[in-house]
Scaffold this motif. Structure first.
Motif, PDB file in Angstrom:
ATOM      1  N   ILE A  54       1.052  -0.876  -0.129  1.00 59.05           N
ATOM      2  CA  ILE A  54      -0.151  -0.092   0.309  1.00 59.05           C
ATOM      3  C   ILE A  54       0.968   0.728  -0.407  1.00 59.05           C
ATOM      4  CG2 ILE A  54      -0.685  -0.282   2.566  1.00 59.05           C
ATOM      5  CD1 ILE A  54      -2.985   1.329   2.463  1.00 59.05           C
ATOM      6  N   LYS A  78       2.092   5.319  -3.058  1.00 59.97           N
ATOM      7  CA  LYS A  78       2.068   5.869  -4.067  1.00 59.97           C
ATOM      8  C   LYS A  78       2.797   5.067  -4.622  1.00 59.97           C
ATOM      9  CE  LYS A  78       2.189  10.146  -5.999  1.00 59.97           C
ATOM     10  NZ  LYS A  78       2.598  10.374  -6.609  1.00 59.97           N
ATOM     11  N   VAL A 119      -2.261  -1.650  -3.813  1.00 56.79           N
ATOM     12  CA  VAL A 119      -3.021  -0.715  -3.683  1.00 56.79           C
ATOM     13  C   VAL A 119      -2.590   0.902  -3.133  1.00 56.79           C
ATOM     14  CG1 VAL A 119      -5.148  -0.243  -1.113  1.00 56.79           C
ATOM     15  CG2 VAL A 119      -4.033  -2.400  -1.681  1.00 56.79           C
ATOM     16  N   GLU A 120      -2.962   1.411  -4.461  1.00 57.54           N
ATOM     17  CA  GLU A 120      -2.149   2.931  -4.368  1.00 57.54           C
ATOM     18  C   GLU A 120      -2.991   3.688  -5.251  1.00 57.54           C
ATOM     19  OE1 GLU A 120       1.580   2.564  -6.976  1.00 57.54           O
ATOM     20  OE2 GLU A 120       0.216   2.068  -8.055  1.00 57.54           O
ATOM     21  N   HIS A 121      -2.829   5.128  -4.414  1.00 55.91           N
ATOM     22  CA  HIS A 121      -3.441   6.347  -4.647  1.00 55.91           C
ATOM     23  C   HIS A 121      -2.302   7.314  -4.335  1.00 55.91           C
ATOM     24  CE1 HIS A 121      -6.275   9.044  -3.713  1.00 55.91           C
ATOM     25  NE2 HIS A 121      -7.421   8.287  -4.713  1.00 55.91           N
ATOM     26  N   LEU A 144      -2.341   8.538  -0.730  1.00 58.40           N
ATOM     27  CA  LEU A 144      -0.877   7.091  -0.277  1.00 58.40           C
ATOM     28  C   LEU A 144       0.269   7.476   0.660  1.00 58.40           C
ATOM     29  CD1 LEU A 144      -3.608   4.146  -0.598  1.00 58.40           C
ATOM     30  CD2 LEU A 144      -3.516   5.362   1.419  1.00 58.40           C
ATOM     31  N   GLY A 185      -6.510   7.676   5.667  1.00 61.04           N
ATOM     32  CA  GLY A 185      -6.354   6.650   4.175  1.00 61.04           C
ATOM     33  C   GLY A 185      -6.049   5.134   4.017  1.00 61.04           C
ATOM     34  N   ALA A 211      -8.273   2.761   2.320  1.00 61.70           N
ATOM     35  CA  ALA A 211      -8.444   1.885   1.384  1.00 61.70           C
ATOM     36  C   ALA A 211      -8.205   0.642   1.178  1.00 61.70           C
ATOM     37  CB  ALA A 211      -6.748   2.678   0.957  1.00 61.70           C
ATOM     38  N   GLN A 234     -11.326  -1.255   1.131  1.00 66.45           N
ATOM     39  CA  GLN A 234     -11.934  -1.354   0.190  1.00 66.45           C
ATOM     40  C   GLN A 234     -10.645  -2.543  -0.764  1.00 66.45           C
ATOM     41  OE1 GLN A 234     -11.415   2.003  -2.296  1.00 66.45           O
ATOM     42  NE2 GLN A 234     -12.897   2.895  -1.201  1.00 66.45           N
ATOM     43  N   THR A 271      -8.720   2.388  -5.782  1.00 67.39           N
ATOM     44  CA  THR A 271      -8.553   2.313  -4.174  1.00 67.39           C
ATOM     45  C   THR A 271     -10.517   3.899  -4.697  1.00 67.39           C
ATOM     46  OG1 THR A 271      -6.904   2.049  -4.325  1.00 67.39           O
ATOM     47  CG2 THR A 271      -7.335   2.972  -2.859  1.00 67.39           C
ATOM     48  N   ASP A 272     -11.058   4.331  -3.930  1.00 66.61           N
ATOM     49  CA  ASP A 272     -11.577   5.361  -3.679  1.00 66.61           C
ATOM     50  C   ASP A 272     -11.512   6.176  -2.706  1.00 66.61           C
ATOM     51  OD1 ASP A 272     -13.116   7.096  -4.148  1.00 66.61           O
ATOM     52  OD2 ASP A 272     -15.564   6.414  -3.437  1.00 66.61           O
ATOM     53  N   LEU A 273     -10.716   7.381  -2.960  1.00 66.73           N
ATOM     54  CA  LEU A 273     -10.396   8.034  -1.832  1.00 66.73           C
ATOM     55  C   LEU A 273     -10.374   8.999  -1.948  1.00 66.73           C
ATOM     56  CD1 LEU A 273      -9.149   6.799   0.942  1.00 66.73           C
ATOM     57  CD2 LEU A 273      -6.767   7.064   0.295  1.00 66.73           C
TER      58      LEU A 273
END
Ligand SMILES: Cc1cc2nc3c(=O)[nH]c(=O)nc-3n(C[C@H](O)[C@H](O)[C@H](O)COP(=O)(O)OP(=O)(O)OC[C@H]3O[C@@H](n4cnc5c(N)ncnc54)[C@H](O)[C@@H]3O)c2cc1C
Lengths: 327, 256
Positions: free
Chosen positions: A42, A44, A64-66, A69, A76, A80, A83, A181-183
């Motif tokens: 997890i 970015k 699990v990227e955003h 994050l 956060g 994530a 999800q 991932t919706d954040l």
């Protein structure tokens, strides 16, 4: 059984404890029929780390990227990972017991109305269930703990509970699945600011061949010179448990343990230290460990090669005198 | 600022622990109890915030009757009132059930800040503060070594591993778990002890909180752990033991 392992990285560098947890997952999986181990990474821009994980014996790797994050926040990470859990539907979720995991994992579990058995040192696979072993009373007792109710079950393992170098490599590369991932920024209440180290490092205890470490058994700052003298005679440096540094009796750069230094001298002499795990993780790699403690059940004796059950105010002078004689 | 501090009573540090025959818990007769150490730092932090910014400090403890002692101690040090979740049904709950009970008891009061120690010295689950935050819908931060109030926000120093720290900011209301060593804990004054006698301690039973839910985990048995290493114990008078130890370190371990 589907096992999700949540690894840990910071700025693209692994926290090696995550691999210990992966080993735990592989070992537990071997005891359960039809098990699948799925590690997740997890952050970015961490696809490279996911590629590394994919070389291990795992069913798949979750990515699990955003952008949000990039730096750790409990909101956060919990959102994530929830999800990711919804997508994978794991039975068992294993985490390394790091400061970061302590900060978000109970929250993540509670948001699903599930429990977490934290800070485990091992497990036992029994017929229809897995028993998790953790410490209580600061290591003076162990406890067998089991889950009640439906999965997913959350478990964190203490650093050093498994050996990260025992991870099984895969015959083929595992597939990588990116989690959608919706954040949103407004979901994150914490603003993380800079990381920093405190005091100047006046001594480098990691280089000392011999360490004489004092704990709360030393009772008062006036007694520290007794231990300092012994350290000098032995050709070593003085070290301490955390409460001694919290009190300001010795500077923080002499603190051994999870929030201080990790050392592995050839000789570690623990004087009046109980042996709480947060201390032990910082010194258990020492070649020879000697513990002097008046409590014969003190957990420090669990890692000691030589032990003396006795009063340090008798033994420090006796050792000092004997060393002075042979000088 | 309205601050709640969650305080646990735990066996005294030097209490000789004896496990009951059933392995369910330790024998509680004949041992002393004290305020969980990290919680005493959390209490001190709450009292300092009140002294600086005004407001109220409420000391909450959950546990059997003996637990009242730590609430009284908190009141003697300067907390304004106490809440005691006193019911056998609160004893030895799993972390989530404990937190649900405490959250239900704290909910009505709308605290600006809830402090806990980072973990207890007995069960050591280390989850209560974080769980409270989730159950109450509040922001949180853990293992805190410094608190600065900046209007409706907090600037916090979080301890990380291996001597690292991080500053983080959070909006109030929030939950913080406090690390030992954050401050120097005060002693209760005689005046404080006298004043505490007049302070209110609300007693709450579990039924009245209307919380449902099964435990998520069960402690089956506690026991003396197996040794990882074989320790060679050296006996004799201090003088003999010292001589024997040095001999072993020189000629057996060869580290001196
Ligand atoms: C997140 C976290 C991080 C932590 N990080 C660290 C860390 O980096 N380093 C660290 O050390 N701790 C750390 N701790 C604290 C740790 O849990 C223990 O509280 C601490 O190590 C206890 O120190 P101690 O052994 O000196 O004191 P105690 O546990 O109080 O033990 C004192 C010992 O001295 C013995 N004794 C007393 N008098 C005498 C005498 N006259 N002769 C012989 N023996 C005597 C007693 O029997 C007892 O065993 C951390 C805790 C947490 C929760």
């Amino acid at each position: 059984m589907k096992i999700l392992v949540i690894t840990e990285q910071r700025e693209g560098k692994w926290n090696p404890v995550g691999f210990e947890t992966l080993v735990a997952a592989q070992q537990i999986a071997a005891t359960q029929t039809g098990s699948r181990v799925t590690p997740a990474v997890i952050g970015k821009d961490v696809r490279g780390l996911a590629e590394e994980l994919a070389a291990n014996q795992v069913a798949e790797v979750l990515l699990v990227e955003h952008d949000l994050l990039k730096r750790y926040t409990p909101d956060g990470f919990a959102i994530a990972l929830r999800q990711a859990i919804a997508q994978l539907q794991p039975d068992l979720i294993l985490l390394p017991h790091t400061y970061q995991v302590r900060d978000y994992a109970p929250k993540l579990a509670a948001s699903l109305d599930k429990g977490m058995i934290a800070d485990c040192v091992g497990y036992r696979a029994e017929k229809e269930r897995i028993v998790f072993v953790r410490q209580m009373f600061q290591g003076k007792t162990a406890a067998d703990v089991t889950f009640i109710g439906a999965p997913p079950w959350f478990v964190s393992f203490q650093a050093g509970a498994f050996r990260g170098d025992q991870v099984s490599r895969g015959a083929t590369r595992a597939p990588i699945t990116a989690i959608k991932t919706d954040l949103r920024p407004e979901q994150i209440r914490t603003t993380p600011l800079e990381l920093f180290r405190e005091a100047k490092q006046a001594v480098d205890l990691t280089q000392a061949p011999i360490l004489v470490a004092v704990g709360r058994g030393i009772k008062a700052p006036e007694n520290i010179p007794l231990a300092a003298k012994l350290a000098k005679l032995m050709g070593g440096e003085l070290a301490a448990s955390r409460p001694i540094c919290d009190e300001g009796w010795l500077p923080m750069d002499r603190q051994i343990g999870s929030s201080g230094q990790t050392v592995a001298p050839k000789l570690y002499l623990a004087l009046g230290i109980s042996g709480a795990i947060q201390h032990v993780v910082g010194m258990k790699g020492s070649r020879t460990i000697v513990a002097i403690n008046k409590d014969q059940n003190a957990p420090i004796f669990e890692v000691a090669d030589y032990g003396i059950v006795g009063d340090i105010f008798e033994l420090i002078p006796a050792l000092t005198e004997a060393l002075e004689k042979t000088k | 600022m309205k601050v709640a501090v969650c305080i646990k009573q735990v066996p005294a540090k030097d209490a000789p622990l004896q496990i009951t025959d059933s392995g369910a818990w330790i024998r509680e007769t004949d041992i002393g109890f004290e305020m969980n150490e990290p919680d005493s730092f959390a209490l001190e932090e709450a009292l300092r915030l009140k002294e600086k910014h005004g407001g109220e400090v409420v000391a909450l403890s959950m546990g059997p009757q003996r637990t009242k002692q730590v609430i009284k101690e908190a009141l003697a040090k300067g907390a304004d009132r106490g809440i005691h979740l006193e019911d056998d049904k609160f004893f030895l709950l799993d972390p989530l059930s404990s937190a649900k009970s405490i959250a239900a008891a704290l909910k009505k009061d709308n605290f600006d800040l809830i402090l806990t120690g980072l973990q207890s010295d007995d069960q050591g689950f280390g989850q209560t503060g974080v769980l409270l935050a989730e159950l109450l819908g509040l922001a949180h931060a853990t293992i805190i070594m410094q608190i600065e109030l900046q209007g409706q926000r907090l600037k916090l120093k979080r301890e990380l591993e291996s001597g690292w720290f991080q500053w983080v900011e959070l909006p109030l209301p929030a939950v913080l778990t406090i690390q030992s060593g954050i401050n120097k804990v005060r002693y209760a004054s005689l005046k404080g002890i006298m004043a505490a006698k007049k302070k209110e301690i609300a007693v709450i039973m579990r039924e009245s909180l209307g919380i449902a839910g099964e435990p998520t985990q069960r402690v089956e048995r506690i026991y003396v752990p197996q040794k990882a290493k074989r320790t060679e114990f050296i006996d004799g008078s201090p003088k003999e033991a010292a001589a024997k130890l040095l001999e072993k370190l020189r000629h057996e371990a060869r580290v001196l």
